[in-house]
Design an enzyme around this catalytic site. Structure first.
Site: not given
Length: 817
Positions: A285-286, A251-252
């Site tokens: 990505h995050e 979760m970013e």
């Protein structure tokens, strides 16, 4: 419509309950206007409610199981104070605030914040947050939230507190809190402006040595953001926390990323090359919290490609699309993103996108407009990718005129009907294309005849070798001039559009696309099997695989992927009526036939790619291991004593999990005493490492041994299995669903098992249960017997008392499809 500008949260963490006090600054979007204020809230016990410091009476608000409604809020700026109780220890859904292995943790995407306090839980509500956390100092020495730490101290009763302030607005789904007994790997990153950012990766003490690769990935991702997008991290601190109980991968949440442990922890002995690559990709990505903006221009894909092999990464991404996304697009869960030369274009557009929208809640249209305006490009009907569900089907018919020296490509497209969208418009399909001569060399291209005119495609007067054809109509033709011989078209280069493509190319042409040929060959053999004809493998196919194996110029990981057959699910997805037994029989036949005819070549491949050197995570080393392991897997299908001995030797001599587990996979194909002993040995060695044990569960669950469902049922009672842990559920129950021949067993035993598991899981964790029930979503793709058995399980699930909304939605849509 109301605006929330500031949120101040105060958490008092306790062993039986947690008290949450929220103070929210609210004002109407239009001064003088007022409408009821509706706040989301689930599983919350309301203690008190104040507006501008005044306690509201029961007549002033309405409370139900999902909402708190204040009927007449002030028509000017006001302060809302809410005090409520929550019970993280009992929260097995792992949404909102919950306990994981003794630590407090949050997961607020997509709608978890409503399980923490009453709030407008929507992504377009942007506010600044301050968070104060108070807890027992011995039990929870580390207190973390978003932003910067601005205050901390001790309190009477062996307690302490920390105050975190995030100076930037964010939606509530990006709020994060962690409290517990954790230790950190510390490092720093110096931004391009010279500012030092403190980096910390938090885990339980025993796992700290396994965070070195994650820290490398974090620093590489931050530098990549600067180099590629010109983006500099804007806070003083970046925290990552590894959590063993987590519904998602990661979760970013800005400055406090919360990760599933499997995407942080790695060592050569306990993680495979695939794990290392996943950690690199997901952290990449995050970290940027610029999460996926377009399916084909995903930040994770670009970052991983830049740090590894772009070609191999693209193959892996395409394979994933075909395995997971295309089947969903063709089933009852198909849905659009919203209801109703590429990298240069992307980078120019991204610059404008950030300039316009940094710090805002944005829409698909905002992103599209930035790409269009920055490049002055005509992207007519491109937005249909967002509003139309389904995977487009693109047909190509080619014609060569030897006298005129022209080569024509006629494209026709169709988007199949999907739930709620029976009729579709033609899409904007960018087809990256090159033409190859008989020697396999690119033919230079200068112009193409299209729409009644000759279009120049040269750049600065120089011919190109790849051009992008914009297919925007139901039927279109493109004609290339001055083509001296019939070419082989190289279509959808770089997989320029996520479509299913059919073409009129001959088998000889299709050697340029081995997977297309393999699918065509497998479907032919499936037809033979269904008609009880003897199975015969085309000698040309064997020769093709042999020549690829022998090619010393090709990248070894590319060879490994090129000689891997399409999966059973992919082949079934191409059939009018999916036949798991026939597809499994055919794929098994081809693997054994290739292993038998190319046994010596495969043995040499294993031998020539051994290494006793220390484990290194780099492309050459990964490629060597990948090729060796694919060769060993083929040989394992033979199951003879020589191969069993070889696989046992590789298992015992392996110096890293990548090679040891590959040997275990090969032995798992050979039922008998050796297999059982090695599986027991592997568990005995790694029983204290939960991530490695999950691989052990998954390997047994995915086994194609007939009647494997009974073994999986026994593993449910194994001391290492815990139904409350999503990773274990995905490994064992999800792994079983990954064996088409057993999940789709004709006696319905696989369906019955999953139906029972979904009902049990739904009581604990609806989000995980909904993922599992998705395996039923395409039940109408199978024969009538299987349809009847699967339908019965869906009906049983829907009749269960207290069924969650998550599971009801997927089960009901699947049944109604």
């Amino acid at each position: 419509m109301l605006i929330i500008s500031q949120v101040d949260l105060n958490f008092t963490l306790g062993e039986e309950k947690t008290i949450v006090c929220s103070k929210i600054a609210v004002y109407p979007r239009l001064e003088g206007g007022s409408s009821p204020l509706v706040l989301d809230g689930v599983d919350l016990k309301l203690i008190s409610l104040k507006v501008n410091g005044k306690e509201l009476k029961e007549d002033d608000f309405h409370l139900d199981s999902r909402h708190l409604t204040i009927s007449s809020p002030p028509n000017e700026k006001f302060t809302l104070e809410v005090v409520n109780e929550i019970y993280p220890q009992k929260n097995t859904s792992l949404e909102g605030l919950y306990k994981s292995s003794g630590n407090f943790c949050t997961q607020c995407e997509a709608e978890g914040f409503r399980k923490i306090t009453f709030y407008q839980d929507r992504p377009d509500i942007m506010a600044k947050y301050t968070c104060r956390i108070e807890a027992d100092k011995s039990l929870y020495p580390v207190l973390l939230s978003n932003g910067n730490l601005v205050e901390q101290g001790d309190i009477d009763g062996n307690k302490h507190y920390a105050v975190w302030k995030d100076p930037f607005v964010k939606p509530c789904y990006l709020f994060a809190l962690v409290a517990g007994q954790l230790e950190s790997r510390d490092d720093t990153f110096t931004t391009r402006s010279g500012r030092k950012v403190s980096l910390k990766i938090w885990t339980p003490a025993q796992d700290l040595p396994k965070t070195a690769h994650a820290m490398y990935s974090l620093k590489a991702a931050m530098k990549w953001d600067e180099d590629v997008f010109g983006l500099e991290y804007d806070l003083d601190l970046f925290n990552i926390v590894a959590v063993p109980d987590f519904n998602m991968g990661a979760m970013e949440n800005k400055s406090l990323n919360i990760f599933n442990s499997k995407l942080v922890l790695a060592s050569p002995e306990t993680a495979t090359d695939a794990d290392y690559a996943a950690i690199l990709g997901v952290i990449g990505h995050e970290v940027g919290y610029l999460c996926t903006i377009l399916p084909q221009l995903d930040r994770k894909q670009e970052f991983s490609s830049d740090l590894g092999s772009r070609t191999v990464k693209r193959i892996a991404d395409v394979s994933k699309l075909r395995t997971y996304q295309f089947p969903q697009d063709a089933g009852p869960m198909a849905h659009p993103v919203r209801p109703h030369s590429y990298i240069k274009v992307y980078e120019k557009g991204m610059d404008l996108y950030f300039k316009r929208h940094d710090g805002q809640a944005v829409t698909c249209e905002d992103f599209f407009a930035a790409m269009r305006d920055a490049n002055g490009a005509d992207f007519a009907n491109f937005l249909l990718w967002y509003s139309q569900a389904g995977t487009p089907r693109l047909k190509v018919v080619s014609t060569y005129n030897a006298q005129a020296k022209t080569y024509s490509l006629k494209f026709s497209q169709e988007v199949p009907p999907s739930p709620g969208q029976p009729i579709k418009e033609p899409m904007f399909i960018p087809v990256a294309l090159g033409l190859l001569d008989s020697n396999g060399k690119d033919i230079p291209l200068s112009s193409v005849y299209h729409n009644g005119q000759l279009e120049n495609i040269a750049i600065d007067g120089q011919p190109v070798y790849t051009t992008v054809l914009r297919v925007t109509k139901k039927e279109e033709e493109f004609v290339f001039n001055d083509v001296q011989e019939r070419p082989v078209p190289s279509i959808l280069r770089g997989y320029s559009a996520p479509v299913r493509m059919e073409s009129d190319l001959t088998d000889a042409d299709l050697w340029e696309a081995g997977q297309i040929l393999a699918r065509k060959l497998m479907l032919g053999l499936v037809s033979d099997y269904q008609q009880h004809k003897p199975l015969v493998l085309n000698p040309q196919f064997v020769s093709g695989v042999k020549s690829i194996l022998a090619d010393s110029i090709l990248d070894k990981e590319f060879i490994a992927k090129a000689i891997t057959l399409p999966g059973e699910g992919e082949i079934m997805d191409m059939m009018d009526v999916a036949d798991p037994d026939a597809v499994h029989a055919v794929r098994t036949f081809i693997r054994k036939q290739l292993a038998s005819e190319l046994k010596q070549e495969l043995l040499n491949t294993v031998k020539n790619n051994r290494s006793s050197e220390e484990y290194v995570f780099d492309h050459p080393s990964m490629a060597r291991r990948a090729l060796k392991n694919v060769a060993l897997a083929y040989l394992g299908s033979l199951g003879d004593a020589e191969i069993t001995e070889l696989a046992l030797h590789e298992y015992k001599s392996a110096t890293n999990l990548t090679e040891q587990f590959a040997a275990l996979v090969a032995l798992d194909q050979i039922p008998g005493k050796t297999r059982d002993e090695v599986l027991a040995d592997f568990y005995s060695k790694w029983q204290h490492d939960f991530l490695v044990v999950n691989k052990w569960f998954a390997l047994q669950a995915m086994s194609d041994i007939p009647g494997n469902v009974e073994n999986v049922r026994k593993l449910l009672s194994h001391p290492a299995f815990d139904m409350r842990n999503p990773n274990k559920v995905y490994s064992l129950i999800g792994g079983f669903c990954g064996s088409p021949v057993n999940f789709h067993a004709k006696d319905g035993s696989g369906y019955k098992f999953l139906g029972e598991m979904v009902v049990q899981l739904d009581k604990l964790n609806p989000q995980v249960a909904s993922r599992m029930v998705s395996a039923f979503s395409r039940w109408k793709r199978y024969d009538e017997t299987r349809q009847s058995l699967a339908k019965a399980q869906l009906e049983m699930i829907l009749s269960a008392n207290g069924l969650s909304e998550n599971v009801f939605e997927i089960a009901s849509k699947s049944l109604a499809a």
